[in-house]
Design an enzyme around this catalytic site. Structure first.
Site, PDB file in Angstrom:
ATOM      1  N   ASN A   7      -7.551 -49.714  14.711  1.00  0.00           N
ATOM      2  CA  ASN A   7      -7.277 -49.103  13.405  1.00  0.00           C
ATOM      3  C   ASN A   7      -7.466 -50.182  12.330  1.00  0.00           C
ATOM      4  OD1 ASN A   7      -5.770 -48.491  11.026  1.00  0.00           O
ATOM      5  ND2 ASN A   7      -4.810 -46.802  12.106  1.00  0.00           N
ATOM      6  N   HIS A  10      -5.745 -51.714   7.548  1.00  0.00           N
ATOM      7  CA  HIS A  10      -5.184 -52.830   6.779  1.00  0.00           C
ATOM      8  C   HIS A  10      -6.231 -53.821   6.293  1.00  0.00           C
ATOM      9  CE1 HIS A  10      -1.422 -51.047   6.969  1.00  0.00           C
ATOM     10  NE2 HIS A  10      -1.230 -51.225   8.252  1.00  0.00           N
ATOM     11  N   ARG A  18      -6.177 -56.641  -4.301  1.00  0.00           N
ATOM     12  CA  ARG A  18      -6.741 -57.370  -5.431  1.00  0.00           C
ATOM     13  C   ARG A  18      -7.851 -56.603  -6.138  1.00  0.00           C
ATOM     14  NH1 ARG A  18      -5.580 -62.964  -5.480  1.00  0.00           N
ATOM     15  NH2 ARG A  18      -6.937 -63.047  -7.289  1.00  0.00           N
ATOM     16  N   HIS A  43      -7.296 -44.032   8.825  1.00  0.00           N
ATOM     17  CA  HIS A  43      -6.418 -42.976   8.304  1.00  0.00           C
ATOM     18  C   HIS A  43      -6.716 -42.778   6.821  1.00  0.00           C
ATOM     19  CE1 HIS A  43      -1.926 -41.524   7.947  1.00  0.00           C
ATOM     20  NE2 HIS A  43      -2.781 -40.637   7.470  1.00  0.00           N
ATOM     21  N   ARG A  45      -5.381 -41.329   3.887  1.00  0.00           N
ATOM     22  CA  ARG A  45      -4.116 -40.744   3.429  1.00  0.00           C
ATOM     23  C   ARG A  45      -4.327 -39.984   2.135  1.00  0.00           C
ATOM     24  NH1 ARG A  45       0.528 -43.437   6.150  1.00  0.00           N
ATOM     25  NH2 ARG A  45       1.787 -42.151   4.807  1.00  0.00           N
ATOM     26  N   ARG A  49      -4.011 -44.916  -0.129  1.00  0.00           N
ATOM     27  CA  ARG A  49      -3.430 -46.258  -0.328  1.00  0.00           C
ATOM     28  C   ARG A  49      -4.240 -47.348   0.372  1.00  0.00           C
ATOM     29  NH1 ARG A  49       2.078 -45.863   3.189  1.00  0.00           N
ATOM     30  NH2 ARG A  49       2.423 -44.116   1.811  1.00  0.00           N
ATOM     31  N   GLU A  70      -7.869 -40.278  11.316  1.00  0.00           N
ATOM     32  CA  GLU A  70      -6.485 -39.807  11.248  1.00  0.00           C
ATOM     33  C   GLU A  70      -6.284 -39.122   9.913  1.00  0.00           C
ATOM     34  OE1 GLU A  70      -3.733 -42.971  11.609  1.00  0.00           O
ATOM     35  OE2 GLU A  70      -4.386 -43.512  13.613  1.00  0.00           O
ATOM     36  N   THR A 100       4.449 -46.427   6.943  1.00  0.00           N
ATOM     37  CA  THR A 100       3.364 -46.107   7.870  1.00  0.00           C
ATOM     38  C   THR A 100       3.732 -44.773   8.484  1.00  0.00           C
ATOM     39  OG1 THR A 100       2.199 -46.853   9.865  1.00  0.00           O
ATOM     40  CG2 THR A 100       4.495 -47.504   9.685  1.00  0.00           C
ATOM     41  N   THR A 101       2.954 -44.288   9.447  1.00  0.00           N
ATOM     42  CA  THR A 101       3.264 -42.982  10.034  1.00  0.00           C
ATOM     43  C   THR A 101       4.508 -43.129  10.898  1.00  0.00           C
ATOM     44  OG1 THR A 101       0.888 -42.674  10.107  1.00  0.00           O
ATOM     45  CG2 THR A 101       2.223 -41.016  11.209  1.00  0.00           C
ATOM     46  N   GLU A 151      -1.874 -38.057  21.355  1.00  0.00           N
ATOM     47  CA  GLU A 151      -1.596 -39.489  21.223  1.00  0.00           C
ATOM     48  C   GLU A 151      -0.089 -39.629  21.164  1.00  0.00           C
ATOM     49  OE1 GLU A 151      -3.605 -41.662  18.094  1.00  0.00           O
ATOM     50  OE2 GLU A 151      -2.114 -43.268  18.191  1.00  0.00           O
ATOM     51  N   HIS A 190       1.003 -46.998  18.062  1.00  0.00           N
ATOM     52  CA  HIS A 190       1.970 -47.324  17.023  1.00  0.00           C
ATOM     53  C   HIS A 190       2.870 -48.470  17.463  1.00  0.00           C
ATOM     54  CE1 HIS A 190       3.472 -46.278  13.046  1.00  0.00           C
ATOM     55  NE2 HIS A 190       4.505 -46.955  13.454  1.00  0.00           N
TER      56      HIS A 190
HETATM   57  N1  PXP Z   1      -1.940 -44.218  15.857  1.00  0.00           N
HETATM   58  C1  PXP Z   1      -1.615 -43.495  14.764  1.00  0.00           C
HETATM   59  C2  PXP Z   1      -1.729 -42.009  14.846  1.00  0.00           C
HETATM   60  C3  PXP Z   1      -1.195 -44.112  13.568  1.00  0.00           C
HETATM   61  O1  PXP Z   1      -0.891 -43.375  12.490  1.00  0.00           O
HETATM   62  C4  PXP Z   1      -1.133 -45.522  13.523  1.00  0.00           C
HETATM   63  C5  PXP Z   1      -0.712 -46.214  12.259  1.00  0.00           C
HETATM   64  O2  PXP Z   1      -1.606 -45.927  11.265  1.00  0.00           O
HETATM   65  C6  PXP Z   1      -1.522 -46.232  14.668  1.00  0.00           C
HETATM   66  C7  PXP Z   1      -1.885 -45.565  15.830  1.00  0.00           C
HETATM   67  C8  PXP Z   1      -1.553 -47.725  14.690  1.00  0.00           C
HETATM   68  O3  PXP Z   1      -0.279 -48.237  14.568  1.00  0.00           O
HETATM   69  P1  PXP Z   1      -0.121 -49.811  14.345  1.00  0.00           P
HETATM   70  O4  PXP Z   1      -0.763 -50.133  13.044  1.00  0.00           O
HETATM   71  O5  PXP Z   1       1.353 -50.003  14.354  1.00  0.00           O
HETATM   72  O6  PXP Z   1      -0.818 -50.476  15.502  1.00  0.00           O
END
Ligand code: PXP
Length: 248
Positions: A7, A10, A18, A43, A45, A49, A70, A100-101, A151, A190
């Site tokens: 994922n 970030h 910035r 994701h 959103r 963000r 996502e 976060t989720t 998941e 997660h």
């Molecule tokens: N799976 C899903 C469905 C998520 O929403 C997230 C967080 O965006 C993740 C996995 C990844 O989680 P982490 O960033 O804590 O590894």
């Protein structure tokens, strides 16, 4: 083999901090692929963000592996998915104020919206995955509504300690077993890190992981390719510890 999806939200978080054009999430995705990632998760959103619409389009155009989008089960997101055509849609719950989720999708409470996404995703040939707690009712409802994958939310396991962690892990194992018995593919994600991922991949039915924060955090210190490879090594230690010692 357990599929490792990275994922990269970030990377966009850092860019947006910035307002610069860098770092580029598509570039990061390519490096993850080079390091052996089996797919990329992003994701989009409602508040944009981190990922933006153009990021998802660029990922679609540049990826050689799998794009897992996502999203919340809204008409806006469904329209974007139908246009961009990710390989997989993962439905997640979304609240603007969360960091976060924070929890799994309540499939029972959002049945109509999930059903609509399932129907339209199926018409486009997009696989549907639902991000849920390892709860029997949620797993059964996911299957009934037409998901191909669940998941399982590993946040509770990742944050717990001692006996609570062991109990959370048992719940994940029971949920994974039930999901597989019902014919669902089983992913998890997660809060997973190099330290806690092995116990999850030791669960025989887990076929895919979605990991973001810990890999991007490692990447800041040791580089993205090494961070992805180190996560792969850590998850494979769990696979090797499966009772059969084998792959899913
Ligand atoms: N799976 C899903 C469905 C998520 O929403 C997230 C967080 O965006 C993740 C996995 C990844 O989680 P982490 O960033 O804590 O590894």
């Amino acid at each position: 083999m357990v599929r490792l999806h990275i994922n990269i939200d970030h990377v966009a978080t850092l860019r947006n901090a910035r307002g610069t054009p860098y770092p580029d999430p598509s570039f990061a995705a390519g490096l993850c692929e080079l390091a052996g990632a089996d797919g990329i998760t992003a994701h989009l959103r409602e508040d944009r963000r981190h990922m933006r619409d153009a990021d998802i389009e660029r990922l679609r155009a540049s990826l050689n592996t799998v794009l897992n989008l996502e999203m919340a089960a809204t008409d806006e997101m469904l329209g974007i998915a139908e246009r961009v055509r990710p390989d997989v849609i993962t439905l997640v719950p979304e609240r603007r104020e969360e960091l976060t989720t924070e929890g799994g999708l309540d499939v029972l409470a959002t049945r109509a919206a999930v059903e609509k996404v399932a129907r339209r995703a199926s018409a486009c040939g997009i696989k549907l995955s639902l991000f849920i707690a390892a709860d029997a009712e949620q797993i059964e409802a996911s299957r009934d509504l037409g998901a191909q994958q669940v998941e399982l939310h590993t946040g509770e396991y990742a944050h717990a300690r001692g006996a609570e962690r062991a109990e959370a892990l048992s719940r994940l194992a029971r949920g994974a077993r039930l999901a597989r018995q019902l014919g669902l593919e089983v992913a998890a994600g997660h809060g997973l890190t190099r330290d806690n991922v092995g116990a999850v991949t030791a669960i025989h039915e887990i076929e895919e992981l979605n990991i973001g924060h810990a890999v991007i955090a490692d990447a800041v210190l040791v580089g993205l390719e090494r961070a992805v490879r180190d996560m792969r090594t850590a998850l494979e230690r769990g696979v090797a510890a499966r009772p059969s010692g084998g792959a899913a």
